[in-house]
Write an enzyme that holds these catalytic residues in place. Structure first.
Site, PDB file in Angstrom:
ATOM      1  N   SER A 169       0.840  -1.200   0.000  1.00  0.00           N
ATOM      2  CA  SER A 169       0.000   0.000   0.000  1.00  0.00           C
ATOM      3  C   SER A 169       0.875   1.250   0.000  1.00  0.00           C
ATOM      4  O   SER A 169       2.104   1.169   0.073  1.00  0.00           O
ATOM      5  CB  SER A 169      -0.904   0.014   1.241  1.00  0.00           C
ATOM      6  OG  SER A 169      -0.139   0.317   2.403  1.00  0.00           O
ATOM      7  N   SER A 200       0.960   3.631   2.308  1.00  0.00           N
ATOM      8  CA  SER A 200       0.985   4.270   3.629  1.00  0.00           C
ATOM      9  C   SER A 200       2.360   4.778   4.042  1.00  0.00           C
ATOM     10  O   SER A 200       2.467   5.614   4.942  1.00  0.00           O
ATOM     11  CB  SER A 200       0.465   3.306   4.692  1.00  0.00           C
ATOM     12  OG  SER A 200       1.370   2.239   4.902  1.00  0.00           O
ATOM     13  N   LYS A 213       5.297  -0.074   9.084  1.00  0.00           N
ATOM     14  CA  LYS A 213       5.159   1.317   9.520  1.00  0.00           C
ATOM     15  C   LYS A 213       6.461   1.737  10.212  1.00  0.00           C
ATOM     16  O   LYS A 213       7.380   0.951  10.403  1.00  0.00           O
ATOM     17  CB  LYS A 213       4.001   1.487  10.508  1.00  0.00           C
ATOM     18  CG  LYS A 213       2.658   0.923  10.065  1.00  0.00           C
ATOM     19  CD  LYS A 213       2.002   1.711   8.961  1.00  0.00           C
ATOM     20  CE  LYS A 213       0.665   1.099   8.573  1.00  0.00           C
ATOM     21  NZ  LYS A 213       0.038   1.763   7.403  1.00  0.00           N
TER      22      LYS A 213
END
Length: 249
Positions: A43, A45, A106
């Site tokens: 993704s 992100s 992340k």
């Protein structure tokens, strides 16, 4: 040579081939479990640090080992062995707490005991504003995923780790939050694409140390347009050579 001799020779050759294949698979399993695991970015992100179509190696020994270091995460033991806590600013792969079958990636922002909050797009750690400087704009949809210029800010964490973040939307949903107090044995994760990241501000919540898989280290391949790396005929037009063998930071 008799028929029996030929049959024995053929059988021996097949057995050796099977043995080599099994040994190769076991070696690959050991390397994947203990040392390096390939990972693809699913993704946007972590834009602009990581892009969809980036393929990278994750260092498995960086944080020690948990059940999730093993394929399919069998419940053989709890906690971590040879545990080394992540550092603030690390880009880490972890198992999504509500559904550990999913891998997320992340940046480690909050350590156990930290107080984390977003105020008007500014990150605060323990009530101290993290330095945030606008360094320009990016007008490249392959990096920003939108067809317009996007503001880029450089953040510098208390330990000196710096990285770029995107600001897609002013007064976005995650720009103002409550204060999060990170529990013992947990971490607070955020994506660098602050207005397009499902992270600890939202459904990810606090990430247990047991869910850590490893630290992202180096991009070994990158291709744009949602293409597969197996589509070799697309490499000349879609491969991103400038991203190859870049360290993740």
């Amino acid at each position: 040579m008799s028929v029996a001799d030929k049959s024995e020779k053929k059988s021996g050759g097949l057995g050796e081939t099977v043995s080599v294949i099994v040994q190769a698979l076991l070696l690959a399993l050991v390397i994947r479990t203990l040392f390096f695991q390939p990972f693809s970015i699913p993704s946007g992100s972590m834009r602009p640090t990581l892009l969809e179509g980036d393929y990278l190696f994750v260092t498995k020994w960086a944080y020690g080992y948990s059940r999730y270091s093993l394929p399919f995460g069998p419940n053989l033991f709890s906690g971590r062995i040879w545990d080394t806590p992540p550092e603030r600013g690390d880009v880490a792969v972890f198992k999504f707490p509500p559904n550990p079958s999913l891998d997320y990636i992340k940046r480690v922002i909050g350590l156990p005991g930290d107080r984390i909050q977003m105020r008007d797009g500014q990150l605060y750690i323990n009530d101290q504003a993290v330095p945030r400087e606008k360094i320009g704009e990016i007008d490249n949809p392959d990096i920003t995923e939108v067809d317009r210029p996007v503001d880029v800010y450089r953040e510098t964490l208390p330990n000196g780790v710096s990285y770029d973040t995107l600001d897609l939307t002013r007064n976005g949903l995650g720009d103002d939050t409550r204060e999060f107090v990170v529990p013992p044995g947990h971490y607070f994760m955020m994506g660098d694409n602050r207005d397009n990241s499902t992270d600890s501000r939202f459904s990810v919540g606090f990430v247990p140390e047991e869910n850590l898989v490893g630290r992202a280290n180096i991009i070994f391949f990158s291709i744009a347009g949602g293409a597969s790396p197996l589509e070799i005929w697309k490499w000349p037009s879609l491969m991103r050579p400038s991203r190859l063998f870049n360290w993740v930071g």
